[in-house]
Design a protein around this motif. Structure first.
Motif, PDB file in Angstrom:
ATOM      1  N   GLU A 207       0.840  -1.190   0.000  1.00 23.97           N
ATOM      2  CA  GLU A 207       0.000   0.000   0.000  1.00 23.97           C
ATOM      3  C   GLU A 207       0.876   1.240   0.000  1.00 23.97           C
ATOM      4  O   GLU A 207       2.098   1.146   0.144  1.00 23.97           O
ATOM      5  CB  GLU A 207      -0.953  -0.018   1.201  1.00 23.97           C
ATOM      6  N   ILE A 208       0.232   2.404  -0.125  1.00 21.37           N
ATOM      7  CA  ILE A 208       0.970   3.666  -0.172  1.00 21.37           C
ATOM      8  C   ILE A 208       1.763   3.916   1.114  1.00 21.37           C
ATOM      9  O   ILE A 208       1.460   3.345   2.155  1.00 21.37           O
ATOM     10  CB  ILE A 208       0.022   4.860  -0.406  1.00 21.37           C
ATOM     11  N   GLY A 209       2.776   4.798   1.006  1.00 21.95           N
ATOM     12  CA  GLY A 209       3.568   5.197   2.166  1.00 21.95           C
ATOM     13  C   GLY A 209       4.872   4.431   2.271  1.00 21.95           C
ATOM     14  O   GLY A 209       4.905   3.226   2.053  1.00 21.95           O
ATOM     15  N   TYR A 230      -0.220  -6.693  -5.403  1.00 19.76           N
ATOM     16  CA  TYR A 230      -1.321  -5.738  -5.486  1.00 19.76           C
ATOM     17  C   TYR A 230      -0.976  -4.570  -4.552  1.00 19.76           C
ATOM     18  O   TYR A 230      -0.556  -4.789  -3.416  1.00 19.76           O
ATOM     19  CB  TYR A 230      -2.655  -6.364  -5.058  1.00 19.76           C
ATOM     20  N   ILE A 231      -1.143  -3.362  -5.031  1.00 18.99           N
ATOM     21  CA  ILE A 231      -0.850  -2.175  -4.213  1.00 18.99           C
ATOM     22  C   ILE A 231      -2.136  -1.366  -4.033  1.00 18.99           C
ATOM     23  O   ILE A 231      -2.755  -0.946  -5.007  1.00 18.99           O
ATOM     24  CB  ILE A 231       0.211  -1.274  -4.894  1.00 18.99           C
ATOM     25  N   ALA A 232      -2.524  -1.136  -2.791  1.00 19.29           N
ATOM     26  CA  ALA A 232      -3.721  -0.353  -2.494  1.00 19.29           C
ATOM     27  C   ALA A 232      -3.370   1.122  -2.334  1.00 19.29           C
ATOM     28  O   ALA A 232      -2.288   1.455  -1.834  1.00 19.29           O
ATOM     29  CB  ALA A 232      -4.374  -0.867  -1.212  1.00 19.29           C
ATOM     30  N   GLY A 233      -4.278   1.984  -2.764  1.00 21.23           N
ATOM     31  CA  GLY A 233      -4.102   3.415  -2.501  1.00 21.23           C
ATOM     32  C   GLY A 233      -3.791   4.262  -3.722  1.00 21.23           C
ATOM     33  O   GLY A 233      -3.322   5.393  -3.588  1.00 21.23           O
ATOM     34  N   LEU A 234      -4.092   3.725  -4.902  1.00 26.82           N
ATOM     35  CA  LEU A 234      -3.854   4.466  -6.141  1.00 26.82           C
ATOM     36  C   LEU A 234      -4.588   5.812  -6.121  1.00 26.82           C
ATOM     37  O   LEU A 234      -4.160   6.773  -6.737  1.00 26.82           O
ATOM     38  CB  LEU A 234      -4.359   3.611  -7.313  1.00 26.82           C
ATOM     39  N   ASN A 235      -5.699   5.875  -5.416  1.00 29.17           N
ATOM     40  CA  ASN A 235      -6.503   7.102  -5.393  1.00 29.17           C
ATOM     41  C   ASN A 235      -6.427   7.856  -4.073  1.00 29.17           C
ATOM     42  O   ASN A 235      -7.304   8.651  -3.747  1.00 29.17           O
ATOM     43  CB  ASN A 235      -7.951   6.757  -5.737  1.00 29.17           C
ATOM     44  N   PRO A 237      -5.217  10.665  -1.508  1.00 29.83           N
ATOM     45  CA  PRO A 237      -4.644  12.016  -1.608  1.00 29.83           C
ATOM     46  C   PRO A 237      -3.331  12.110  -0.824  1.00 29.83           C
ATOM     47  O   PRO A 237      -3.038  11.257   0.006  1.00 29.83           O
ATOM     48  CB  PRO A 237      -5.714  12.885  -0.954  1.00 29.83           C
ATOM     49  N   MET A 242      -4.093   7.407   5.706  1.00 27.16           N
ATOM     50  CA  MET A 242      -5.202   6.563   5.270  1.00 27.16           C
ATOM     51  C   MET A 242      -5.359   5.372   6.223  1.00 27.16           C
ATOM     52  O   MET A 242      -5.005   4.238   5.888  1.00 27.16           O
ATOM     53  CB  MET A 242      -4.986   6.087   3.831  1.00 27.16           C
ATOM     54  N   ALA A 247       0.414   4.540   6.157  1.00 27.09           N
ATOM     55  CA  ALA A 247      -0.152   4.762   4.824  1.00 27.09           C
ATOM     56  C   ALA A 247      -0.327   6.247   4.558  1.00 27.09           C
ATOM     57  O   ALA A 247      -1.412   6.807   4.651  1.00 27.09           O
ATOM     58  CB  ALA A 247      -1.479   4.023   4.676  1.00 27.09           C
TER      59      ALA A 247
ATOM     60  N   ARG B  99      11.948   5.337   7.760  1.00 29.53           N
ATOM     61  CA  ARG B  99      11.108   4.145   7.880  1.00 29.53           C
ATOM     62  C   ARG B  99      11.823   2.880   7.432  1.00 29.53           C
ATOM     63  O   ARG B  99      11.596   1.814   7.978  1.00 29.53           O
ATOM     64  CB  ARG B  99       9.843   4.339   7.033  1.00 29.53           C
ATOM     65  N   VAL B 216     -11.197  10.532   5.690  1.00 32.21           N
ATOM     66  CA  VAL B 216     -10.598  11.531   4.804  1.00 32.21           C
ATOM     67  C   VAL B 216     -11.629  11.856   3.725  1.00 32.21           C
ATOM     68  O   VAL B 216     -12.098  10.975   3.018  1.00 32.21           O
ATOM     69  CB  VAL B 216      -9.304  10.993   4.124  1.00 32.21           C
ATOM     70  N   LEU B 218     -13.095  13.100   0.247  1.00 32.16           N
ATOM     71  CA  LEU B 218     -12.648  13.154  -1.147  1.00 32.16           C
ATOM     72  C   LEU B 218     -13.702  13.898  -1.957  1.00 32.16           C
ATOM     73  O   LEU B 218     -14.669  14.405  -1.399  1.00 32.16           O
ATOM     74  CB  LEU B 218     -12.435  11.725  -1.674  1.00 32.16           C
ATOM     75  N   GLY B 230      -6.398  -1.121   4.625  1.00 31.14           N
ATOM     76  CA  GLY B 230      -5.994  -1.617   3.313  1.00 31.14           C
ATOM     77  C   GLY B 230      -7.202  -1.908   2.449  1.00 31.14           C
ATOM     78  O   GLY B 230      -7.262  -1.529   1.276  1.00 31.14           O
ATOM     79  N   MET B 233      -8.783   1.320   1.241  1.00 30.90           N
ATOM     80  CA  MET B 233      -8.075   1.901   0.085  1.00 30.90           C
ATOM     81  C   MET B 233      -8.390   1.108  -1.170  1.00 30.90           C
ATOM     82  O   MET B 233      -8.632   1.675  -2.238  1.00 30.90           O
ATOM     83  CB  MET B 233      -6.570   1.909   0.341  1.00 30.90           C
ATOM     84  N   ALA B 234      -8.397  -0.235  -1.045  1.00 25.92           N
ATOM     85  CA  ALA B 234      -8.691  -1.091  -2.195  1.00 25.92           C
ATOM     86  C   ALA B 234     -10.120  -0.860  -2.693  1.00 25.92           C
ATOM     87  O   ALA B 234     -10.386  -0.933  -3.894  1.00 25.92           O
ATOM     88  CB  ALA B 234      -8.480  -2.552  -1.818  1.00 25.92           C
ATOM     89  N   ASP B 237     -10.115   2.248  -4.797  1.00 22.04           N
ATOM     90  CA  ASP B 237      -9.487   1.953  -6.087  1.00 22.04           C
ATOM     91  C   ASP B 237     -10.428   1.156  -6.981  1.00 22.04           C
ATOM     92  O   ASP B 237     -10.466   1.368  -8.197  1.00 22.04           O
ATOM     93  CB  ASP B 237      -8.176   1.190  -5.881  1.00 22.04           C
ATOM     94  N   PHE B 249     -12.767   8.421   2.345  1.00 22.26           N
ATOM     95  CA  PHE B 249     -12.115   7.215   2.854  1.00 22.26           C
ATOM     96  C   PHE B 249     -12.580   7.090   4.290  1.00 22.26           C
ATOM     97  O   PHE B 249     -12.593   8.080   5.022  1.00 22.26           O
ATOM     98  CB  PHE B 249     -10.594   7.412   2.815  1.00 22.26           C
TER      99      PHE B 249
END
Lengths: 285, 347
Positions: A207-209, A230-235, A237, A242, A247, B99, B216, B218, B230, B233-234, B237, B249
């Protein structure tokens, strides 16, 4: 399987709390070798047949153990982790909301003692139908040859469930945790899967971050076993946390695009949606 | 949690890092306290590049300052009125949580005043610190000598690095940044200040804990309620993949009790753009019938007319589905099917 086996003996720290008690029962039912519990000041109590001690050291005077699972509240989790790190080989920290400065100390302490720490903020680790040191719902898992690693709990259950439905069982699932600083990295999990005889392919759920996925990509380049990611968080901000403490995108760092790019260049197969993971996996094996 | 510049500078002062003389201006009255002209008027907003956005202005007199403050007030609550400093050189200093290795990292450069991501690699000094031994003064000197030359300034900069690290540790920072650190005569002055504090350290830093729901907002119209970060977020997407626009979110965490569901629905419905509510619950250990009762109970109390689509899987799934269907709520066990239904309803 990696990091655990059917004989791994486990101590539950924070066993007398609501969560500790509840998951001790579920882990015992799954077949996990839980040998002792620890809650300072609660020596003599028994939780689902498990004896409670005041310290890890004291528990070890009566029982042998290699691992610990920690359910201690965030303000006390660092101390509990230090205690486990000193005496054991594997420490799984379930606790959420541990301050990042404490996590840096936990990681450093583990480095100095050569102890493996998984988490914090992780669902733990499960070798389906063998053992689990964690809080995941066992129903979605099935024994098999796919190694799975993830930064997220429910998303990993989603994908494990999709895999199981397609008869793609799992060798081990390792949740590395959703925090900014975690004990074990994706790269270390991949290194273990690459060496593991029972694992034939790997699924990485990022995921993002941060740059866990970018660092892991460097190793994927050298791997013989196929990797689906698979990577979550394409959208997501920028500069917004998140859900997970880890994240969050700062500036140009930590975006889903950068991770997908790195993984693709390393030869990983990218799933656009979580549901695409089993399909992709079937195509390549 | 990012602090405002004026809050961060207050902390710098407490640690003995020099900042320009200043007054925090909440209303025009406060400007009377300013006895240093020319003055820099800096809008207190949390995004970067204020200079480019016209959010930093200068005034030579009280009258001029009043005009400029009025303009800036359109964009923020507070303005930091600061003594203008003559700058000989600008440096860069920060301490951040690295990190990747899980250690504090000091970053320094002789090229300050610009985004550190745009500075050439050769001009950036990086040093990891052992959290247990901390930063020794000699290590601060080793960094300082690489970014400045004059003996007096070298001593001042070493001292700032040492103090910035202490502050970073004691205040539970993700990031403590001075950009630029202005060299003015023989002084080193923090012209800007950026501090990001770890929200998880609220209990020992004395700031208020935010609610347990991670929300959050949007720009779209599909309100989302999901358990797990997770998966949340998925879900966004996946909605986007099918050309739907999420309105928010929202991660409600592992469980999904009626109480939590009520709070979540209230939060999502507070956004007027929301036309449809999409709930995605992967009931692991939480039972689906309890989740379903929670959703129905919360909806009844909130009396919303907006359509609700639920994706629900897990223990006692059939019972959960029956409860939702009886209440006239669309329910699916497949996420993609649920998203397709959402598309049909929004159109």
């Amino acid at each position: 399987m990696i990091f655990v086996d059917k004989d791994t003996r486990v101590i539950v720290q924070g066993i007398t709390g609501r969560q500790g008690r509840f998951h001790t029962k579920l882990m015992l039912e799954y077949g996990t070798e839980i040998v002792a519990g620890v809650t300072p000041g609660k020596k003599g109590e028994v939780v689902h047949g498990v004896k409670v001690f005041n310290t890890v050291e004291e528990a070890l005077e009566e029982e042998d153990a290699e691992a610990s699972i920690i359910f201690v509240p965030a303000p006390f989790a660092k101390d509990a982790a230090f205690e486990a790190i000193e005496h054991l080989d594997l420490v799984v920290i379930i606790t959420e909301h541990i301050p990042v400065h404490d996590s840096m100390e936990i990681k450093e302490y583990a480095r100095k003692h050569g102890t493996r720490v998984i988490g914090p903020n992780t669902p733990g680790i499960i070798a389906p139908e063998i053992t689990k040191i964690g809080i995941m719902p066992e129903k979605v898992f099935k024994k098999g040859f796919v190694g799975v690693t993830s930064r997220s709990g429910t998303l990993s259950y989603e994908i494990a469930s999709a895999l199981s439905k397609e008869n793609l069982g799992q060798s081990t699932l390792v949740g590395i945790g959703g925090d900014a600083v975690v004990g074990t990295s994706f790269r270390e999990v991949l290194e273990a899967f690459e060496k593991d005889d029972e694992t034939e392919a790997v699924v990485l759920i990022g995921e993002i971050g941060g740059n866990e996925e970018e660092v892991a990509s460097e190793f994927i380049k050298k791997m013989k076993k196929p990797v689906v990611a698979y990577i979550a968080g394409l959208n997501a901000p920028k500069e917004k946390r998140m859900g997970h403490a880890g994240a969050i995108i700062y500036g140009k760092s930590g975006t889903a695009e950068s991770k997908i790019e790195a993984l693709k260049n390393a030869g990983a197969h990218i799933a656009k949606l979580p549901q695409d993971v089993p399909k992709l996996l079937k195509e390549i094996i | 949690m990012r602090l405002f510049e004026y809050e961060a500078k207050k902390i710098f002062s407490e640690y003995g890092i020099k900042v320009p003389k200043s007054v925090v201006v909440s209303n025009i009255e406060d400007l009377k306290k300013v006895d240093f002209y020319p003055v820099a008027l800096k809008a207190q907003v949390l995004h970067g590049s204020r200079g480019k956005a016209g959010l930093i202005k200068f005034a030579n007199s009280y009258e001029e300052a009043v005009e400029k403050v009025k303009e800036l007030k359109k964009f923020c609550e507070k303005i930091l009125a600061e003594e203008k400093i003559d700058i000989d050189k600008e440096l860069y200093l920060s301490v951040v949580v690295d990190r990747t290795v899980g250690k504090p990292l000091i970053i320094a450069s002789s090229e300050g005043g610009v985004d550190i991501e745009d500075v050439e690699k050769e001009k950036i000094i990086k040093k990891h610190v052992d959290v247990f031994t901390g930063l020794n003064p000699y290590e601060a000197r080793e960094i300082a000598r690489k970014i400045c030359e004059d003996n007096e300034i070298f001593k001042k900069v070493s001292d700032v690095i040492y103090k910035l690290y202490r502050l970073f540790r004691e205040k539970d920072c993700y990031l403590a940044e001075i950009n630029p650190l202005a060299i003015s005569g023989s002084d080193a002055i923090a012209l800007d200040a950026k501090i990001i504090v770890d929200e998880d350290a609220y209990y020992r830093q004395g700031f208020e804990k935010k609610g347990e729901l991670a929300y959050v907002e949007l720009s779209g119209n599909v309100g989302c309620i999901v358990n797990g970060a997770g998966l949340a977020m998925a879900t966004l997407d996946t909605l986007k993949h099918f050309d739907l626009e999420p309105a928010n979110f929202l991660d409600i965490g592992g469980g999904a009790s009626e109480e939590v569901m009520k709070k979540a629905l209230k939060l999502v419905l507070s956004n007027e753009r929301v036309r449809l509510i999409f709930i995605n619950i992967l009931g692991g250990i939480t039972r689906c019938d309890e989740v379903a009762r929670g959703i129905v109970g919360a909806l009844k109390e909130l009396k919303t007319e907006k359509p609700v689509i639920v994706r629900l899987v897990g223990t006692n799934e059939d019972e959960g589905r029956r409860i939702l269907e009886d209440a006239g709520i669309y329910v699916f066990s497949d996420m993609i099917e649920a998203v397709k239904k959402a598309k049909e309803v929004v159109k």
